[in-house]
Design a protein around this motif. Sequence first.
Motif: not given
Length: 377
Positions: A111-112, A148-150, A156-157, A170-171
């Motif tokens: 994403f970056q 899921m969090a990892l 998201i960040a 989207a985030g």
Amino acid sequence: MLNRSSPLPDGTYVVAVSSLYTTVLPTSVMAVAFVSVGIHIALETPELLLRVLISLGILAVLARLGVLLRYRARVSVEDLDPLRARRLERLFAIPYLTFAAVFGAFGARAFQIGSAESHMLMMGLLFGYAAGVAATVFLRPWIAIPSMALAVVPAIAVTLTKTNSTYIGAGALLLMFLVAGAHNTLRSYRISTKEITARRTFAMLARADALTGLENRLSLREAFEGMSARAGRNKIVAVHYLDLDRFKPVNDTYGHPVGDALLRAVSDRLRNALRAGDVAARIGGDEFVVLQTGKNCSEAELQAQRMRKVIAEPYSIRGHELSIGTSVGYALYPEHGPDLDDLIAHADEALIGIKREGGGVALYRPKALYEAWKRSA
């Protein structure tokens, strides 16, 4: 609720762990999707870090598949005990969580620096991964929710720090779906474990003697079929038949509550006298059958003597000091036949014979052999 030590009945816990090893197909689908998208993005954006992350991700997903394929044949609800289940759960969790962490780092970096097309592919992959985890691993939420969090939180960040409102939206969507997915995972876990526990409880009640908790005739037959199938050429299955001496006078003198308590105490002693894998069942008022695997007749004789000794020790029941005894007749599979009913009948015949002689332990002998044995005794 994510505490791994949250108490589950052993049977329910074993079912939950065994469910982890039914995920070969979704793991394979995720592996293909990750490798395809990852290679596309890495080729489009030739950065060393992305290529390292895709390589690590491929290794992690191959490790996941390797664990599943290697151990899934060993994961049987009937044969799995809680200790082995914990080991298999850890073996599953290590590559699963490792892949999630690598996937999350790869997604954030994509994403970056990736293109809008790459971002679309990553968004679909992240949604698909989180949905797949929630659907397949929810019985172990301590693995599912951290995975899921990892995987999702790094993306998201990154998206929430962009100035483009589409990325921020989207985030935000990813965050909302992550929270909803964690909530649904916990809800599914609670509902499913309750249902599994209830089903197993009903199944156990259908196969247990209501008074003593020992096996009943149905589960005794199932146990015999399994033991005889595993016996092979070098093992026997001993079928011991016991009934209690002086039980009826106790029941008549002190009443049924004391008699029932005495039967429960006898059952507890029988359980403690058994080796792992052997089975005790109550098949009548004061009649019991014990199945024992062994190498020879001597082991069966020792077990019969052991049970007779422990049952003969005094009992303290509701303020009454009681003494009873037992005799034991036993028959051997396959020497005395392949059928459980016949073996029980033979063991009962041996029991009746030894009780006529004052009590003790007796091996079944066909009539001609018995008469010859008596003449030589």
